[in-house]
Design an enzyme around this catalytic site. Structure first.
Site, PDB file in Angstrom:
ATOM      1  N   CYS A 330       0.802  -1.239   0.000  1.00 20.45           N
ATOM      2  CA  CYS A 330       0.000   0.000   0.000  1.00 20.45           C
ATOM      3  C   CYS A 330       0.835   1.289   0.000  1.00 20.45           C
ATOM      4  O   CYS A 330       0.547   2.185  -0.799  1.00 20.45           O
ATOM      5  CB  CYS A 330      -1.000   0.020   1.140  1.00 20.45           C
ATOM      6  SG  CYS A 330      -1.034  -1.417   2.169  1.00 20.45           S
ATOM      7  N   ARG A 359       7.443 -11.186   4.885  1.00 27.13           N
ATOM      8  CA  ARG A 359       6.976 -11.075   6.267  1.00 27.13           C
ATOM      9  C   ARG A 359       7.656 -12.149   7.097  1.00 27.13           C
ATOM     10  O   ARG A 359       7.720 -13.295   6.688  1.00 27.13           O
ATOM     11  CB  ARG A 359       5.456 -11.279   6.354  1.00 27.13           C
ATOM     12  CG  ARG A 359       4.677 -10.247   5.571  1.00 27.13           C
ATOM     13  CD  ARG A 359       3.183 -10.493   5.683  1.00 27.13           C
ATOM     14  NE  ARG A 359       2.473  -9.544   4.844  1.00 27.13           N
ATOM     15  CZ  ARG A 359       1.152  -9.527   4.691  1.00 27.13           C
ATOM     16  NH1 ARG A 359       0.415 -10.412   5.338  1.00 27.13           N
ATOM     17  NH2 ARG A 359       0.587  -8.638   3.922  1.00 27.13           N
ATOM     18  N   GLN A 377       1.685 -10.701  -3.763  1.00 34.25           N
ATOM     19  CA  GLN A 377       0.280 -10.346  -3.609  1.00 34.25           C
ATOM     20  C   GLN A 377      -0.240  -9.805  -4.923  1.00 34.25           C
ATOM     21  O   GLN A 377       0.412  -8.985  -5.556  1.00 34.25           O
ATOM     22  CB  GLN A 377       0.127  -9.255  -2.555  1.00 34.25           C
ATOM     23  CG  GLN A 377       0.249  -9.766  -1.136  1.00 34.25           C
ATOM     24  CD  GLN A 377      -0.038  -8.668  -0.139  1.00 34.25           C
ATOM     25  OE1 GLN A 377       0.518  -7.589  -0.251  1.00 34.25           O
ATOM     26  NE2 GLN A 377      -0.896  -8.935   0.821  1.00 34.25           N
ATOM     27  N   ASP A 379      -2.166  -7.468  -5.745  1.00 35.27           N
ATOM     28  CA  ASP A 379      -2.721  -6.334  -5.020  1.00 35.27           C
ATOM     29  C   ASP A 379      -3.328  -5.309  -5.973  1.00 35.27           C
ATOM     30  O   ASP A 379      -2.978  -5.258  -7.145  1.00 35.27           O
ATOM     31  CB  ASP A 379      -1.576  -5.654  -4.257  1.00 35.27           C
ATOM     32  CG  ASP A 379      -1.988  -5.282  -2.853  1.00 35.27           C
ATOM     33  OD1 ASP A 379      -3.195  -5.138  -2.619  1.00 35.27           O
ATOM     34  OD2 ASP A 379      -1.097  -5.137  -2.007  1.00 35.27           O
ATOM     35  N   HIS A 381      -4.846  -1.062  -5.441  1.00 35.20           N
ATOM     36  CA  HIS A 381      -5.316   0.022  -4.571  1.00 35.20           C
ATOM     37  C   HIS A 381      -6.103   0.984  -5.426  1.00 35.20           C
ATOM     38  O   HIS A 381      -5.611   1.462  -6.439  1.00 35.20           O
ATOM     39  CB  HIS A 381      -4.120   0.696  -3.896  1.00 35.20           C
ATOM     40  CG  HIS A 381      -3.394  -0.237  -2.988  1.00 35.20           C
ATOM     41  ND1 HIS A 381      -2.306  -0.954  -3.394  1.00 35.20           N
ATOM     42  CD2 HIS A 381      -3.659  -0.619  -1.716  1.00 35.20           C
ATOM     43  CE1 HIS A 381      -1.906  -1.727  -2.403  1.00 35.20           C
ATOM     44  NE2 HIS A 381      -2.697  -1.552  -1.376  1.00 35.20           N
ATOM     45  N   LYS A 460     -14.078  -4.903   6.092  1.00 31.48           N
ATOM     46  CA  LYS A 460     -13.441  -5.737   5.073  1.00 31.48           C
ATOM     47  C   LYS A 460     -14.260  -6.955   4.750  1.00 31.48           C
ATOM     48  O   LYS A 460     -15.045  -7.438   5.573  1.00 31.48           O
ATOM     49  CB  LYS A 460     -12.044  -6.157   5.539  1.00 31.48           C
ATOM     50  CG  LYS A 460     -12.040  -6.979   6.807  1.00 31.48           C
ATOM     51  CD  LYS A 460     -10.653  -7.559   7.091  1.00 31.48           C
ATOM     52  CE  LYS A 460     -10.706  -8.453   8.313  1.00 31.48           C
ATOM     53  NZ  LYS A 460      -9.506  -9.203   8.547  1.00 31.48           N
ATOM     54  N   HIS A 506      -8.184  -1.349  -0.582  1.00 33.48           N
ATOM     55  CA  HIS A 506      -7.148  -2.363  -0.832  1.00 33.48           C
ATOM     56  C   HIS A 506      -7.887  -3.612  -1.271  1.00 33.48           C
ATOM     57  O   HIS A 506      -8.881  -3.955  -0.654  1.00 33.48           O
ATOM     58  CB  HIS A 506      -6.401  -2.784   0.437  1.00 33.48           C
ATOM     59  CG  HIS A 506      -5.878  -1.677   1.267  1.00 33.48           C
ATOM     60  ND1 HIS A 506      -4.530  -1.449   1.396  1.00 33.48           N
ATOM     61  CD2 HIS A 506      -6.504  -0.750   2.033  1.00 33.48           C
ATOM     62  CE1 HIS A 506      -4.351  -0.430   2.222  1.00 33.48           C
ATOM     63  NE2 HIS A 506      -5.521   0.012   2.625  1.00 33.48           N
TER      64      HIS A 506
END
Length: 587
Positions: A330, A359, A377, A379, A381, A460, A506
């Site tokens: 992000c 991570r 990911q 991902d 945004h 979410k 997200h």
RNA sequence: GCCGUCUUAGCUCAAUUGGCAGAGCAAUUGAUUUGUAAUCAAUAGGUUGUUGGUUCGAUUCCGAUAGACGGCACCA
């Protein structure tokens, strides 16, 4: 008193229990029934029926029967454990989706795998004794006396609401604290198996002592038990860790626990998947970006990750300054957004990124491709205006449906709503929760609500998929964020020339590309659809002497048309090479 | 991280009470030239995860450590 069963009415002069009612209807039913239901509440067969009502008997084929049997089996196991290990202390012993477990404190004794057989044998003994399960309501004081020897039960009793009746169940010499319900006697429990041992924190809290958890499963018939055990074996054959090795998809090395290596076949699979993903997103008005793997500490302080997520971040120094490898994409996307001034006419702005994140997951959490320390990911945004919330959520739900249905995957959705400590505009939050809920209801898939379980920064939606072992993994997620736009002071210019804060969404569909590959490997049992298969066509000349030249020409043509082809010119019989192609799951 | 189990050839697995570490598949070589789901033979392949100890002698017993697996906890 009048009792209705299956539309028929039965009259009685006095209060009766379930056994008497069942016997009145049918002797076979009395033998088979393990409980009964009045208005969705389940009772033991021995419970008295107090007034006019409609009764439904629970028989082995009823949907409630499995959990009742398994719960009773956990009591039978506890009885056997106490008989073999009188010093053991008992914790929880519930039924679960695929059986039951019991948490036991064996004190200094370390329970071994071999002990399970001993316990099973003891269980058989008590089963043959046909001990009746007897329910008894006791006072708190009585309960404290009965369970005086077991500190865990004492803790539970002390935690119980004093107004609620405390019920105990006794079979033979064994008594347990329990809400019920149970089968009439231990003789109903015949076909069971203790499956595995595990450690589990008392009441699920790390600060507490770890008890020994024994998992087991119980069925009404031997056939059902055998089928279940066979199914467990078959699940193991589909395990992506096993298939990944056999099909050359990925490997793990002691030099990097949790950091998967993609092998040639797995890399093809991953690339096919991601290039399909990219094409789809570009076609749906996403702009694809790539942001750096590593960024300076200041950025993570601004985003809040440094204070909330530091333990899980890998750090390093660049020019004497502290940097962190990104655990999320992000902040990178936000910097891209901030790189330009945006008009209200430009929104929604959708930035998609296949972002490699790292991570530091706990070593015990690692699991094949399902839980890794480095993953991609899928991902995106999206920055929107308040008035675009409805259409954007609709767009997203459609996108998720499209993508998951491409793989024929089953999933359920979980909506997590506002917790106590939420921030941001409550009206926007309520509105978005309402929109999300509606979208979930409209989708054909099951969904559940986790009240108060949302992030502090926004509601979410989580998309949960099952692996071959029936374990549930979160894959997709849609999160509304009212926090980062503030922290990074994001804005767009509205029609009056004023700066306005956008809403940030997200979202990830596959979640982690690695995890998703694990899921579909198991879903397809390694036999991927042709578009994903690492090798799509294998060409086998019958006889190398006569057919090899033609086979080579064929391979060349197929390659020219974009197929992934392999020529199998091994000096082997046709049957051998056919078998090889089959083992390698070449479409 | 915690509890438990496991780690032997590239892979899947053997090895009695502590006594020369073995098989199948794969690999290599040779023979076979094959018509629909494993052709035959030979060869090579190992400091038994690493490490410390007990012992005349350890794959085997004990300790430490790494990793994997099943759970738990974690997954703002």
């Amino acid at each position: 008193m009048e009792i209705k069963v299956k539309g028929k009415k039965y009259a009685f002069n006095e209060q009766i229990n379930g056994f008497v009612l069942a016997k009145t209807i049918d002797a076979a039913l009395a033998k088979e029934a393990i409980g009964f239901k009045i208005k969705d509440k389940i009772y033991d067969m021995g419970e008295m029926i107090l007034k006019d009502c409609e009764v439904e008997f629970i028989v082995p084929t009823s949907k409630e029967a499995f959990s009742i049997l398994n719960h009773s089996t956990s009591h039978l196991m506890a009885e056997s454990i106490m008989s073999l290990f009188p010093n053991a202390k008992l914790g929880f012993g519930p039924s679960i989706e695929e059986g039951y477990y019991y948490d036991v404190d064996f004190g200094d004794y370390k329970l071994k795998e071999e002990d399970l057989a001993k316990i099973e044998k003891e269980m058989m003994k008590f089963s043959k004794n046909g001990e009746k399960f007897i329910r008894k309501i006791v006072s708190k004081q009585e309960a404290l006396e009965i369970f005086a020897a077991d500190p865990y039960k004492i803790e539970l009793i002390n935690g119980l609401d004093t107004n609620e009746p405390i019920s105990t169940y006794t079979q033979g010499n064994f008594v347990d604290l329990c809400f019920g319900t149970h089968v009439p006697s231990t003789s109903y429990i015949k076909h069971f198996k203790l499956l595995n041992l595990a450690g589990a924190y008392w009441r699920g809290d790390v600060k507490n002592k770890q008890l020994t958890r024994i998992y087991g499963v119980s069925f009404f018939t031997l056939e059902d038990l055998e089928n279940h055990l066979k199914m467990l074996e078959e699940r193991k054959l589909r395990d992506h860790k096993k298939l990944g090795k056999e099909l050359g998809l990925f490997m793990l090395s002691d030099y990097g626990p949790g950091f998967p290596f993609f092998l040639p076949n797995g890399t093809i699979l991953k690339n096919e998947l991601t290039s399909w993903w990219l094409k789809y997103h570009i076609a749906h008005d996403y702009m694809v970006i790539q942001t750096p793997i590593m960024l300076s500490k200041e950025l993570w302080i601004t985003s809040g990750h440094w204070s909330h997520y530091k333990e899980n971040m890998y750090t390093s120094k660049v020019d004497k300054k502290e940097f962190a490898i990104k655990p999320m994409n992000c902040p990178g996307s936000i910097l891209v957004y901030k790189n330009d001034l945006h008009s209200y006419k430009d929104l929604p702005l959708r930035y998609a990124e296949l972002g490699l994140v790292h991570r530091n997951e706990a070593s015990g959490a690692l699991n094949g491709l399902f839980r890794v320390r480095s993953f991609t990911q899928d991902d995106a945004h999206t920055f929107i205006r308040k008035d675009q919330l409805v259409s954007e959520i609709r767009h997203l739900i459609k996108l998720y449906d499209d993508i998951y249905s491409t793989f024929g995957l089953n999933y359920h959705i979980e909506l997590s709503t506002r917790p106590e400590n939420s921030i941001g505009d409550i009206e926007v939050r309520n509105e978005s929760e309402r929109i999300l809920k509606e979208a979930c209801k409209k989708s054909k898939h099951d969904f559940i609500i986790n009240p108060g379980d949302g992030a502090f920064y926004g509601p979410k939606l989580d998309f949960k998929l099952k692996d071959s072992m029936n374990r549930i993994w979160q894959c997709g997620t849609i999160q509304l964020d009212m926090n980062l736009p503030v922290r990074f002071d994001l804005s767009y210019i509205d029609e009056n020339g004023q700066k306005v804060r956008p809403i940030m969404i997200h979202r990830a569909v596959l979640g982690s590309v690695e995890r998703f590959i694990g899921i579909i490997t198991e879903h397809f049992g390694g036999a991927f659809p042709t578009w994903l298969a690492p090798v799509q066509i294998s060409v086998l000349p019958v006889n190398n002497q006569y057919h090899l030249d033609y086979a080579k020409k064929l391979v060349k043509d197929l390659l020219k048309h974009g197929f992934r082809v392999k020529l199998d010119e091994a000096n082997e019989k046709l049957g051998f090479r056919l078998r090889n192609s089959q083992i390698n799951k070449i479409p």
